[in-house]
Write a protein that holds these residues in place. Sequence first.
Motif, PDB file in Angstrom:
ATOM      1  N   ALA A   1      -4.104-101.202 -47.412  1.00  0.00           N
ATOM      2  CA  ALA A   1      -2.782-101.515 -46.856  1.00  0.00           C
ATOM      3  C   ALA A   1      -1.727-101.500 -47.958  1.00  0.00           C
ATOM      4  CB  ALA A   1      -2.814-102.875 -46.163  1.00  0.00           C
ATOM      5  N   GLY A   2      -2.077-102.066 -49.124  1.00  0.00           N
ATOM      6  CA  GLY A   2      -1.163-102.007 -50.258  1.00  0.00           C
ATOM      7  C   GLY A   2      -0.935-100.583 -50.719  1.00  0.00           C
ATOM      8  N   GLY A   3      -1.995 -99.787 -50.704  1.00  0.00           N
ATOM      9  CA  GLY A   3      -1.865 -98.390 -51.101  1.00  0.00           C
ATOM     10  C   GLY A   3      -0.966 -97.601 -50.164  1.00  0.00           C
ATOM     11  N   ILE A   4      -1.111 -97.823 -48.860  1.00  0.00           N
ATOM     12  CA  ILE A   4      -0.267 -97.123 -47.886  1.00  0.00           C
ATOM     13  C   ILE A   4       1.191 -97.546 -48.044  1.00  0.00           C
ATOM     14  CG2 ILE A   4       0.209 -96.802 -45.430  1.00  0.00           C
ATOM     15  CD1 ILE A   4      -2.294 -95.351 -46.503  1.00  0.00           C
ATOM     16  N   ALA A   5       1.425 -98.839 -48.283  1.00  0.00           N
ATOM     17  CA  ALA A   5       2.799 -99.299 -48.516  1.00  0.00           C
ATOM     18  C   ALA A   5       3.404 -98.592 -49.726  1.00  0.00           C
ATOM     19  CB  ALA A   5       2.814-100.811 -48.714  1.00  0.00           C
ATOM     20  N   ALA A   6       2.633 -98.504 -50.809  1.00  0.00           N
ATOM     21  CA  ALA A   6       3.131 -97.833 -52.013  1.00  0.00           C
ATOM     22  C   ALA A   6       3.355 -96.344 -51.766  1.00  0.00           C
ATOM     23  CB  ALA A   6       2.157 -98.041 -53.164  1.00  0.00           C
ATOM     24  N   LYS A   7       2.506 -95.744 -50.969  1.00  0.00           N
ATOM     25  CA  LYS A   7       2.628 -94.311 -50.667  1.00  0.00           C
ATOM     26  C   LYS A   7       3.998 -93.975 -50.095  1.00  0.00           C
ATOM     27  CE  LYS A   7       0.568 -90.732 -47.689  1.00  0.00           C
ATOM     28  NZ  LYS A   7      -0.542 -90.431 -46.741  1.00  0.00           N
ATOM     29  N   TYR A   8       4.500 -94.843 -49.224  1.00  0.00           N
ATOM     30  CA  TYR A   8       5.758 -94.550 -48.541  1.00  0.00           C
ATOM     31  C   TYR A   8       6.970 -95.261 -49.138  1.00  0.00           C
ATOM     32  CZ  TYR A   8       3.049 -92.181 -44.966  1.00  0.00           C
ATOM     33  OH  TYR A   8       2.222 -91.296 -44.318  1.00  0.00           O
ATOM     34  N   LEU A   9       6.762 -96.330 -49.896  1.00  0.00           N
ATOM     35  CA  LEU A   9       7.894 -97.143 -50.335  1.00  0.00           C
ATOM     36  C   LEU A   9       8.104 -97.176 -51.847  1.00  0.00           C
ATOM     37  CD1 LEU A   9       7.361-100.180 -47.919  1.00  0.00           C
ATOM     38  CD2 LEU A   9       8.960 -98.276 -47.642  1.00  0.00           C
ATOM     39  N   ALA A  10       7.060 -96.930 -52.621  1.00  0.00           N
ATOM     40  CA  ALA A  10       7.208 -96.975 -54.080  1.00  0.00           C
ATOM     41  C   ALA A  10       7.698 -95.632 -54.614  1.00  0.00           C
ATOM     42  CB  ALA A  10       5.876 -97.343 -54.733  1.00  0.00           C
ATOM     43  N   LYS A  11       8.167 -95.653 -55.858  1.00  0.00           N
ATOM     44  CA  LYS A  11       8.618 -94.420 -56.503  1.00  0.00           C
ATOM     45  C   LYS A  11       7.442 -93.454 -56.674  1.00  0.00           C
ATOM     46  CE  LYS A  11      10.295 -96.731 -59.988  1.00  0.00           C
ATOM     47  NZ  LYS A  11      10.960 -97.103 -61.270  1.00  0.00           N
ATOM     48  N   LYS A  12       7.694 -92.197 -56.410  1.00  0.00           N
ATOM     49  CA  LYS A  12       6.625 -91.198 -56.495  1.00  0.00           C
ATOM     50  C   LYS A  12       6.139 -91.005 -57.930  1.00  0.00           C
ATOM     51  CE  LYS A  12       7.095 -90.509 -52.113  1.00  0.00           C
ATOM     52  NZ  LYS A  12       6.153 -91.191 -51.185  1.00  0.00           N
ATOM     53  N   ASP A  13       7.009 -91.309 -58.890  1.00  0.00           N
ATOM     54  CA  ASP A  13       6.627 -91.142 -60.291  1.00  0.00           C
ATOM     55  C   ASP A  13       6.267 -92.477 -60.950  1.00  0.00           C
ATOM     56  OD1 ASP A  13       9.155 -92.227 -60.277  1.00  0.00           O
ATOM     57  OD2 ASP A  13       9.957 -90.922 -61.850  1.00  0.00           O
ATOM     58  N   SER A  14       5.821 -93.437 -60.158  1.00  0.00           N
ATOM     59  CA  SER A  14       5.441 -94.746 -60.707  1.00  0.00           C
ATOM     60  C   SER A  14       4.357 -94.572 -61.769  1.00  0.00           C
ATOM     61  CB  SER A  14       4.933 -95.659 -59.592  1.00  0.00           C
ATOM     62  OG  SER A  14       5.973 -95.978 -58.686  1.00  0.00           O
ATOM     63  N   ARG A  15       4.514 -95.319 -62.867  1.00  0.00           N
ATOM     64  CA  ARG A  15       3.580 -95.179 -63.986  1.00  0.00           C
ATOM     65  C   ARG A  15       3.012 -96.510 -64.477  1.00  0.00           C
ATOM     66  NH1 ARG A  15       3.192 -91.004 -62.319  1.00  0.00           N
ATOM     67  NH2 ARG A  15       3.628 -88.948 -63.212  1.00  0.00           N
ATOM     68  N   VAL A  16       3.712 -97.621 -64.176  1.00  0.00           N
ATOM     69  CA  VAL A  16       3.272 -98.921 -64.678  1.00  0.00           C
ATOM     70  C   VAL A  16       3.046 -99.864 -63.496  1.00  0.00           C
ATOM     71  CG1 VAL A  16       3.836-100.923 -66.112  1.00  0.00           C
ATOM     72  CG2 VAL A  16       4.517 -98.618 -66.842  1.00  0.00           C
ATOM     73  N   VAL A  17       1.869-100.486 -63.464  1.00  0.00           N
ATOM     74  CA  VAL A  17       1.507-101.433 -62.405  1.00  0.00           C
ATOM     75  C   VAL A  17       1.304-102.807 -63.019  1.00  0.00           C
ATOM     76  CG1 VAL A  17      -0.268-102.065 -60.711  1.00  0.00           C
ATOM     77  CG2 VAL A  17       0.447 -99.669 -60.948  1.00  0.00           C
ATOM     78  N   GLY A  18       1.866-103.830 -62.374  1.00  0.00           N
ATOM     79  CA  GLY A  18       1.643-105.208 -62.777  1.00  0.00           C
ATOM     80  C   GLY A  18       0.851-105.946 -61.715  1.00  0.00           C
ATOM     81  N   LEU A  19      -0.280-106.500 -62.090  1.00  0.00           N
ATOM     82  CA  LEU A  19      -1.122-107.264 -61.167  1.00  0.00           C
ATOM     83  C   LEU A  19      -0.988-108.744 -61.501  1.00  0.00           C
ATOM     84  CD1 LEU A  19      -4.401-105.117 -61.248  1.00  0.00           C
ATOM     85  CD2 LEU A  19      -2.566-105.020 -59.553  1.00  0.00           C
ATOM     86  N   VAL A  20      -0.526-109.521 -60.545  1.00  0.00           N
ATOM     87  CA  VAL A  20      -0.419-110.969 -60.720  1.00  0.00           C
ATOM     88  C   VAL A  20      -1.587-111.580 -59.963  1.00  0.00           C
ATOM     89  CG1 VAL A  20       1.033-113.009 -60.410  1.00  0.00           C
ATOM     90  CG2 VAL A  20       2.082-110.786 -60.924  1.00  0.00           C
ATOM     91  N   GLY A  21      -2.656-111.838 -60.678  1.00  0.00           N
ATOM     92  CA  GLY A  21      -3.920-112.251 -60.087  1.00  0.00           C
ATOM     93  C   GLY A  21      -4.998-111.252 -60.466  1.00  0.00           C
ATOM     94  N   ALA A  22      -6.227-111.751 -60.678  1.00  0.00           N
ATOM     95  CA  ALA A  22      -7.293-110.870 -61.173  1.00  0.00           C
ATOM     96  C   ALA A  22      -8.606-111.090 -60.434  1.00  0.00           C
ATOM     97  CB  ALA A  22      -7.492-111.093 -62.672  1.00  0.00           C
ATOM     98  N   GLY A  23      -8.512-111.495 -59.168  1.00  0.00           N
ATOM     99  CA  GLY A  23      -9.714-111.720 -58.381  1.00  0.00           C
ATOM    100  C   GLY A  23     -10.208-110.453 -57.709  1.00  0.00           C
ATOM    101  N   ALA A  24     -11.028-110.637 -56.672  1.00  0.00           N
ATOM    102  CA  ALA A  24     -11.633-109.493 -55.984  1.00  0.00           C
ATOM    103  C   ALA A  24     -10.580-108.552 -55.419  1.00  0.00           C
ATOM    104  CB  ALA A  24     -12.554-109.997 -54.873  1.00  0.00           C
ATOM    105  N   GLN A  25      -9.498-109.102 -54.875  1.00  0.00           N
ATOM    106  CA  GLN A  25      -8.479-108.265 -54.261  1.00  0.00           C
ATOM    107  C   GLN A  25      -7.732-107.421 -55.289  1.00  0.00           C
ATOM    108  OE1 GLN A  25      -6.575-106.193 -51.666  1.00  0.00           O
ATOM    109  NE2 GLN A  25      -8.177-107.614 -51.074  1.00  0.00           N
ATOM    110  N   ALA A  26      -7.623-107.907 -56.520  1.00  0.00           N
ATOM    111  CA  ALA A  26      -6.987-107.102 -57.563  1.00  0.00           C
ATOM    112  C   ALA A  26      -7.740-105.791 -57.755  1.00  0.00           C
ATOM    113  CB  ALA A  26      -6.935-107.882 -58.870  1.00  0.00           C
ATOM    114  N   ARG A  27      -9.043-105.838 -57.610  1.00  0.00           N
ATOM    115  CA  ARG A  27      -9.864-104.646 -57.813  1.00  0.00           C
ATOM    116  C   ARG A  27      -9.597-103.589 -56.746  1.00  0.00           C
ATOM    117  NH1 ARG A  27     -11.773-108.877 -60.320  1.00  0.00           N
ATOM    118  NH2 ARG A  27     -13.322-108.697 -61.990  1.00  0.00           N
ATOM    119  N   THR A  28      -9.556-103.998 -55.488  1.00  0.00           N
ATOM    120  CA  THR A  28      -9.344-103.002 -54.436  1.00  0.00           C
ATOM    121  C   THR A  28      -7.886-102.552 -54.365  1.00  0.00           C
ATOM    122  OG1 THR A  28      -9.213-104.799 -52.799  1.00  0.00           O
ATOM    123  CG2 THR A  28     -11.329-103.674 -53.050  1.00  0.00           C
ATOM    124  N   GLN A  29      -6.950-103.416 -54.746  1.00  0.00           N
ATOM    125  CA  GLN A  29      -5.559-102.970 -54.839  1.00  0.00           C
ATOM    126  C   GLN A  29      -5.431-101.869 -55.888  1.00  0.00           C
ATOM    127  OE1 GLN A  29      -2.754-103.869 -53.066  1.00  0.00           O
ATOM    128  NE2 GLN A  29      -4.011-105.146 -51.728  1.00  0.00           N
TER     129      GLN A  29
END
Length: 247
Positions: A117-145
Motif C-alpha cells: 500500500a505504501g509502495g502504490i502510494a509512492a508510485k502515484y504521489l512521490a517524485k519519480k526521481d526520488s533517491r533518498v528514503v527516511g524510515l522512522v521505525g525499524a520493525g517488521a513493517q519497515a522491512r516490507t515498506q
Amino acid sequence: MKTLLLTEKDVKQLLTMDEVMEAVESAFKAKGLGHAQMPAKVYLFYKKYKGDLRAMPSYLEELDISAVKIVNVHPENRAKYGLPTVMAIIILVDPKNGAPMAIMGGTWATGMRTGAAGGIAAKYLAKKDSRVVGLVGAGAQARTQLMALLSLYKKLEEVRVWSLPDGTKEAFVAEMEPKYGDVAKIIAVESVKDAVEGADIVVTITPSRKPLVSNDWVEAGMHFNCIGADAPGKQELDPAILTRAKI
C-alpha cells in the motif's frame, strides 16, 4: 467440503512483493469504483495490556472473493513475551455459501499488504526521481515498506533508518544491507530529524502517541507514507504538516 490450511511459512514462500503490489493496486481500484465492500474495521481495546484486536472483512464483487482478517497490535509484545507486535489470521470465505475455503497465517501477508500500500502510494504521489528514503521505525513493517519502494525505485542513493535506542535499527541495517546494499546505501541515524531532513520519501512506522516529525524539517515535494497512526490516539506527524499537505 475441504478447507485449505496455510501456515505462515507457506504464505511467506508463496508471496512476492511484485504480486502483492499488483493485487493491492487492483483492490484499491475496485474500492474506488465501488466494486468492493470493505466496512470500517471493528476494534477491541485491551487497555490494561496496551493492545487491541481488529476484525477486517472484505468482499471483491467482480472477483467474487471474500475474506476476514483478525489482527492484533500489542507494542510491548516483543519485550514482554518474545512475540511480534502484530499477528494475524485470514479466513477466505466462499461468498455463495459462506463456507471457509482457506484459513491461513496472516502476519506476513499483513506486512506485505501494508508495505505494498505504501509502495502504490509512492508510485502515484512521490517524485519519480526520488533517491533518498527516511524510515522512522525499524520493525517488521519497515522491512516490507522498503521492499515495496525498491520494487519501484530500482536504485536509491540512501535509505536512512531511525528507531529507539534498543538495537532495532542496527539489526535492520545488518539484515537489509546484504540484501539491498547493491541498490541503496542503508544507514542507521541518531535522530528522527536525521532520517527526515532532505529525504524524498518518508515512511513513519511507529506506535507513537505524540508527534515525532517536526514541520520545520519538511520541504516542498516530500512524500509521506504514515503507517503507524492507524488507530485513535496515535500520532506521528506535527499537525502543521497536514495543513500543508496535498494529495
